[in-house]
Design a protein around this motif. Structure first.
Motif, short mmCIF file in Angstrom:
data_model
loop_
_atom_site.label_atom_id
_atom_site.label_comp_id
_atom_site.label_asym_id
_atom_site.label_seq_id
_atom_site.Cartn_x
_atom_site.Cartn_y
_atom_site.Cartn_z
N VAL A 193 37.67 44.19 37.80
CA VAL A 193 38.45 44.96 38.77
C VAL A 193 39.66 45.59 38.09
O VAL A 193 40.04 45.21 36.98
N GLU A 194 40.25 46.58 38.77
CA GLU A 194 41.45 47.25 38.30
C GLU A 194 42.49 47.25 39.40
O GLU A 194 42.16 47.07 40.57
N VAL A 195 43.74 47.49 39.03
CA VAL A 195 44.81 47.61 40.01
C VAL A 195 44.44 48.70 41.01
O VAL A 195 43.97 49.77 40.64
N GLY A 196 44.60 48.38 42.30
CA GLY A 196 44.29 49.34 43.37
C GLY A 196 42.92 49.15 43.98
O GLY A 196 42.64 49.69 45.05
N ASP A 197 42.04 48.38 43.32
CA ASP A 197 40.70 48.14 43.86
C ASP A 197 40.78 47.31 45.14
O ASP A 197 41.57 46.36 45.22
N GLN A 198 39.96 47.65 46.12
CA GLN A 198 39.79 46.83 47.32
C GLN A 198 38.73 45.78 46.99
O GLN A 198 37.66 46.13 46.51
N ILE A 199 39.05 44.52 47.22
CA ILE A 199 38.07 43.47 46.94
C ILE A 199 37.87 42.61 48.18
O ILE A 199 38.70 42.60 49.09
N GLU A 200 36.75 41.91 48.19
CA GLU A 200 36.39 41.06 49.31
C GLU A 200 36.32 39.60 48.85
O GLU A 200 36.10 39.33 47.66
N GLU A 201 36.48 38.70 49.81
CA GLU A 201 36.36 37.28 49.53
C GLU A 201 35.01 37.01 48.85
O GLU A 201 33.99 37.60 49.22
N ASP A 202 35.00 36.16 47.86
CA ASP A 202 33.82 35.75 47.09
C ASP A 202 33.32 36.81 46.11
O ASP A 202 32.29 36.63 45.48
N GLN A 203 34.04 37.92 45.97
CA GLN A 203 33.67 38.94 44.99
C GLN A 203 34.12 38.47 43.61
O GLN A 203 35.25 38.01 43.44
N ASP A 204 33.23 38.58 42.62
CA ASP A 204 33.61 38.22 41.25
C ASP A 204 34.62 39.23 40.73
O ASP A 204 34.43 40.44 40.85
N VAL A 205 35.71 38.72 40.13
CA VAL A 205 36.76 39.59 39.62
C VAL A 205 36.92 39.50 38.10
O VAL A 205 37.35 40.45 37.47
N VAL A 206 36.57 38.36 37.54
CA VAL A 206 36.67 38.13 36.10
C VAL A 206 35.52 37.21 35.69
O VAL A 206 35.11 36.35 36.47
N ILE A 207 35.04 37.39 34.47
CA ILE A 207 34.05 36.46 33.92
C ILE A 207 34.68 35.81 32.70
O ILE A 207 35.13 36.49 31.78
N LEU A 208 34.73 34.48 32.73
CA LEU A 208 35.22 33.71 31.60
C LEU A 208 34.05 33.26 30.75
O LEU A 208 32.93 33.09 31.25
N GLU A 209 34.32 33.03 29.48
CA GLU A 209 33.31 32.47 28.58
C GLU A 209 33.87 31.16 28.07
O GLU A 209 34.99 31.10 27.55
N SER A 210 33.11 30.10 28.27
CA SER A 210 33.53 28.79 27.80
C SER A 210 32.28 28.02 27.38
O SER A 210 31.31 27.97 28.13
N MET A 211 32.31 27.45 26.21
CA MET A 211 31.18 26.68 25.68
C MET A 211 29.88 27.49 25.75
O MET A 211 28.83 26.98 26.15
N LYS A 212 29.98 28.76 25.41
CA LYS A 212 28.84 29.69 25.36
C LYS A 212 28.20 29.92 26.73
O LYS A 212 27.06 30.31 26.84
N MET A 213 28.97 29.65 27.80
CA MET A 213 28.49 29.91 29.17
C MET A 213 29.40 30.94 29.81
O MET A 213 30.60 30.99 29.52
N GLU A 214 28.83 31.78 30.67
CA GLU A 214 29.62 32.74 31.43
C GLU A 214 29.95 32.13 32.78
O GLU A 214 29.07 31.68 33.50
N ILE A 215 31.24 32.12 33.11
CA ILE A 215 31.69 31.52 34.37
C ILE A 215 32.39 32.60 35.20
O ILE A 215 33.48 33.04 34.84
N PRO A 216 31.75 33.05 36.29
CA PRO A 216 32.40 34.06 37.14
C PRO A 216 33.53 33.43 37.95
O PRO A 216 33.41 32.31 38.43
N ILE A 217 34.63 34.16 38.06
CA ILE A 217 35.77 33.75 38.89
C ILE A 217 35.81 34.71 40.07
O ILE A 217 35.89 35.93 39.89
N ALA A 218 35.76 34.16 41.27
CA ALA A 218 35.69 34.97 42.49
C ALA A 218 37.02 34.94 43.23
O ALA A 218 37.77 33.97 43.17
N ALA A 219 37.27 36.03 43.95
CA ALA A 219 38.46 36.11 44.80
C ALA A 219 38.27 35.18 46.00
O ALA A 219 37.15 35.04 46.50
N GLU A 220 39.34 34.58 46.44
CA GLU A 220 39.28 33.70 47.60
C GLU A 220 39.72 34.42 48.87
O GLU A 220 39.70 33.84 49.95
#
Length: 70
Positions: A17-44
């Protein structure tokens, strides 16, 4: 204002996402990488992205603020 925080430590692989974007609850906003796994972070909450506090390639710890929603 509401904050989206990292649920675990990891590298910011992708910012979806970028500044100004309209987002909805449970929408993924960032994907983290940890231990070679992709972990989506969603808006609450629905709202507008006011501030993105991370860049791709940054390292975040659990609880770090990723973005601010208004």
């Amino acid at each position: 204002m509401s904050e989206v925080v990292a649920s675990m430590a990891g590298n910011v692989w992708k910012v979806l996402v970028e500044v100004g974007d309209q987002i909805e609850e449970d929408q993924d906003v960032v994907i983290l990488e940890s231990m070679k796994m992709e972990i989506p972070i969603a808006a609450e909450f629905d709202g507008t992205v006011k501030e993105v506090k991370v860049n791709e390639g940054d390292f975040v710890n659990e609880g770090d603020i990723i973005l601010v929603i208004e």
